[in-house]
Structures are given as structure tokens and as C-alpha cells.
Design a protein around this motif. Structure first.
Motif, PDB file in Angstrom:
ATOM      1  N   LYS A  14       0.823  -1.211   0.000  1.00  0.00           N
ATOM      2  CA  LYS A  14       0.000   0.000   0.000  1.00  0.00           C
ATOM      3  C   LYS A  14       0.859   1.263   0.000  1.00  0.00           C
ATOM      4  CE  LYS A  14      -2.264  -1.492   3.624  1.00  0.00           C
ATOM      5  NZ  LYS A  14      -3.189  -1.562   4.769  1.00  0.00           N
ATOM      6  N   ALA A  15       2.121   1.148   0.383  1.00  0.00           N
ATOM      7  CA  ALA A  15       3.014   2.310   0.400  1.00  0.00           C
ATOM      8  C   ALA A  15       3.207   2.871  -1.003  1.00  0.00           C
ATOM      9  CB  ALA A  15       4.359   1.941   1.019  1.00  0.00           C
ATOM     10  N   VAL A  16       3.118   2.040  -2.027  1.00  0.00           N
ATOM     11  CA  VAL A  16       3.277   2.504  -3.407  1.00  0.00           C
ATOM     12  C   VAL A  16       2.196   3.540  -3.733  1.00  0.00           C
ATOM     13  CG1 VAL A  16       3.213   1.813  -5.843  1.00  0.00           C
ATOM     14  CG2 VAL A  16       4.373   0.363  -4.168  1.00  0.00           C
ATOM     15  N   LEU A  17       0.956   3.204  -3.435  1.00  0.00           N
ATOM     16  CA  LEU A  17      -0.143   4.133  -3.694  1.00  0.00           C
ATOM     17  C   LEU A  17      -0.052   5.351  -2.786  1.00  0.00           C
ATOM     18  CD1 LEU A  17      -2.611   4.717  -5.368  1.00  0.00           C
ATOM     19  CD2 LEU A  17      -3.978   3.376  -3.751  1.00  0.00           C
ATOM     20  N   PHE A  18       0.377   5.158  -1.548  1.00  0.00           N
ATOM     21  CA  PHE A  18       0.559   6.281  -0.625  1.00  0.00           C
ATOM     22  C   PHE A  18       1.596   7.259  -1.174  1.00  0.00           C
ATOM     23  CE2 PHE A  18       3.399   7.931   2.704  1.00  0.00           C
ATOM     24  CZ  PHE A  18       2.538   8.841   3.307  1.00  0.00           C
ATOM     25  N   TRP A  19       2.785   6.761  -1.560  1.00  0.00           N
ATOM     26  CA  TRP A  19       3.833   7.626  -2.089  1.00  0.00           C
ATOM     27  C   TRP A  19       3.371   8.339  -3.358  1.00  0.00           C
ATOM     28  CZ3 TRP A  19       7.463   3.003  -1.149  1.00  0.00           C
ATOM     29  CH2 TRP A  19       7.995   3.066   0.149  1.00  0.00           C
ATOM     30  N   ALA A  20       2.648   7.609  -4.224  1.00  0.00           N
ATOM     31  CA  ALA A  20       2.150   8.225  -5.459  1.00  0.00           C
ATOM     32  C   ALA A  20       1.127   9.321  -5.145  1.00  0.00           C
ATOM     33  CB  ALA A  20       1.537   7.161  -6.363  1.00  0.00           C
ATOM     34  N   ALA A  23       2.888  12.400  -3.655  1.00  0.00           N
ATOM     35  CA  ALA A  23       3.590  13.136  -4.706  1.00  0.00           C
ATOM     36  C   ALA A  23       2.608  13.828  -5.646  1.00  0.00           C
ATOM     37  CB  ALA A  23       4.503  12.186  -5.497  1.00  0.00           C
ATOM     38  N   ALA A  24       1.500  13.176  -5.963  1.00  0.00           N
ATOM     39  CA  ALA A  24       0.495  13.779  -6.852  1.00  0.00           C
ATOM     40  C   ALA A  24      -0.089  15.046  -6.237  1.00  0.00           C
ATOM     41  CB  ALA A  24      -0.607  12.774  -7.158  1.00  0.00           C
ATOM     42  N   ILE A  25      -0.283  15.045  -4.936  1.00  0.00           N
ATOM     43  CA  ILE A  25      -0.782  16.252  -4.261  1.00  0.00           C
ATOM     44  C   ILE A  25       0.225  17.389  -4.435  1.00  0.00           C
ATOM     45  CG2 ILE A  25      -1.300  17.264  -1.999  1.00  0.00           C
ATOM     46  CD1 ILE A  25      -2.476  14.461  -1.246  1.00  0.00           C
ATOM     47  N   GLY A  26       1.493  17.100  -4.211  1.00  0.00           N
ATOM     48  CA  GLY A  26       2.528  18.122  -4.389  1.00  0.00           C
ATOM     49  C   GLY A  26       2.586  18.636  -5.816  1.00  0.00           C
ATOM     50  N   TRP A  27       2.580  17.729  -6.788  1.00  0.00           N
ATOM     51  CA  TRP A  27       2.613  18.153  -8.186  1.00  0.00           C
ATOM     52  C   TRP A  27       1.347  18.905  -8.551  1.00  0.00           C
ATOM     53  CZ3 TRP A  27       6.833  18.756 -10.664  1.00  0.00           C
ATOM     54  CH2 TRP A  27       7.911  17.899 -10.485  1.00  0.00           C
ATOM     55  N   VAL A  63       7.627   6.442 -11.851  1.00  0.00           N
ATOM     56  CA  VAL A  63       8.853   5.755 -11.463  1.00  0.00           C
ATOM     57  C   VAL A  63       9.055   5.697  -9.954  1.00  0.00           C
ATOM     58  CG1 VAL A  63      11.384   5.859 -11.621  1.00  0.00           C
ATOM     59  CG2 VAL A  63       9.986   6.289 -13.648  1.00  0.00           C
ATOM     60  N   MET A  64       8.946   6.811  -9.277  1.00  0.00           N
ATOM     61  CA  MET A  64       9.345   6.924  -7.867  1.00  0.00           C
ATOM     62  C   MET A  64       8.682   5.916  -6.924  1.00  0.00           C
ATOM     63  SD  MET A  64       8.105   8.270  -4.731  1.00  0.00           S
ATOM     64  CE  MET A  64       6.875   9.442  -5.234  1.00  0.00           C
ATOM     65  N   PRO A  65       7.340   5.772  -6.943  1.00  0.00           N
ATOM     66  CA  PRO A  65       6.743   4.860  -5.951  1.00  0.00           C
ATOM     67  C   PRO A  65       7.222   3.409  -6.087  1.00  0.00           C
ATOM     68  CG  PRO A  65       5.074   6.273  -6.920  1.00  0.00           C
ATOM     69  CD  PRO A  65       6.318   6.465  -7.724  1.00  0.00           C
ATOM     70  N   GLN A  66       7.309   2.921  -7.318  1.00  0.00           N
ATOM     71  CA  GLN A  66       7.769   1.540  -7.534  1.00  0.00           C
ATOM     72  C   GLN A  66       9.233   1.378  -7.150  1.00  0.00           C
ATOM     73  OE1 GLN A  66       6.051  -1.171  -8.307  1.00  0.00           O
ATOM     74  NE2 GLN A  66       4.154  -0.014  -8.447  1.00  0.00           N
ATOM     75  N   TRP A  67      10.040   2.353  -7.486  1.00  0.00           N
ATOM     76  CA  TRP A  67      11.463   2.327  -7.174  1.00  0.00           C
ATOM     77  C   TRP A  67      11.658   2.294  -5.663  1.00  0.00           C
ATOM     78  CZ3 TRP A  67      15.267   5.870 -10.273  1.00  0.00           C
ATOM     79  CH2 TRP A  67      16.581   5.601  -9.899  1.00  0.00           C
TER      80      TRP A  67
END
Length: 159
Positions: A14-20, A23-27, A63-67
Motif C-alpha cells: 500500500k506504500a506505493v499508492l501512498f507515495w504516489a 507526490a500527486a498532491i505536491g505536483w 517511477v518513484m513509488p515503484q522504485w
């Protein structure tokens, strides 16, 4: 002692979706600001900036969340807490259980939404605490209890 292989446990999927999402909020804030600026000024070079920002944002979100998920790992033994984190700058930390002073969990609003928690293990080290981000809340609670029990059972004064 732990050999220098990567720690055994991955963080929550679930951290993948959390990180995405984070980041989407920031972008989204950056893109909205550029869009408002473009709307107010009508300055055509801002269109290029907006497009470049959107392309960079999409690449980052892809890229970032999966990495990060592939890199972020953790492991505990009766002797140590071992972590690996980062995505561009990667770091491995090994903290002896005998040096643990506190074990804390933290959950911000977005972590609560995703059922995640962060674990912070404070040690008697000038390097700072060892942190594990993106754990399922149940795993974080169990790990907190285990580390507290191990710390109490370990001789030494954690200094």
C-alpha cells in the motif's frame, strides 16, 4: 551480527499508492499555481513551463513509488534493527537493540487513510533515529511491541 545482504522484509504494498498520492498532491499544487499564473498573465512561455512540469510530474509518479518500494526494506533480529531506504540516495542502517532508547509509531492523515504507519527507533547514536516508513499498521504495532520487549530484555543502558 547481520551480514550485508538487503534486509528481508519489504514495506507494505500500500506504500506505493501512498507515495504516489502524496507526490500527486505536491505536483497538483505546482501545476495549479502555474495554471493560475498562466490564467492571470496569459504569458505564452508559461504554457511550455506547464507542459514540462506535467511531463516531469508524470515521469516522477510513474517511477518513484515503484522504485522506492523495491528499495525500502527492514528486518529485526534479537540483536539488531536493520533498514534500507531511499530511492535516489540509498542508505542502510543497523542499530543494535542494546542501544535502543525509544520506539515510536507515527501516522499522519494520509497514512491513516491508507492503513500505514511509520516506525521510529531512537538510539544512543549521533546519526539519529532509524526509521521504517510504509508499514501496515498491524505490522508497526507488533514490531513496536516486539522491540520494546527485546529492549527491556537486553542488558545495557542504551548509551
Amino acid at each position: 551480527m547481520v551480514d550485508l545482504r538487503p534486509p528481508a522484509n519489504l514495506v507494505s504494498r500500500k506504500a506505493v499508492l501512498f507515495w504516489a498520492t502524496r507526490a500527486a498532491i505536491g505536483w497538483g499544487v505546482v501545476l495549479a499555481g502555474e495554471g493560475v499564473w498562466l490564467g492571470l498573465t496569459g504569458w505564452s512561455p508559461l504554457v511550455v513551463a506547464l507542459v514540462v512540469t506535467a511531463v516531469v510530474a508524470i515521469a516522477h509518479l510513474a517511477v518513484m513509488p515503484q522504485w522506492r518500494f523495491r528499495v525500502h526494506r527492514w528486518e529485526t533480529t534479537p540483536q539488531v534493527v536493520y533498514t534500507q531506504s531511499g530511492w535516489i540516495n540509498q542508505e542502510r542502517r543497523i542499530a543494535p537493540v542494546s542501544r535502543i532508547q525509544t520506539v515510536d509509531t507515527e501516522r499522519g492523515p494520509l497514512e491513516r487513510l491508507f492503513g500505514l504507519a511509520n516506525l521510529t527507533v531512537t538510539t544512543a547514536s549521533a546519526r539519529g533515529p532509524v526509521q521504517i516508513h510504509g508499514l501496515d499498521i498491524e505490522v508497526a504495532q507488533r514490531l513496536t511491541q516486539e522491540l520494546a520487549t527485546q529492549t527491556q530484555a537486553t542488558p545495557g543502558d542504551a548509551t
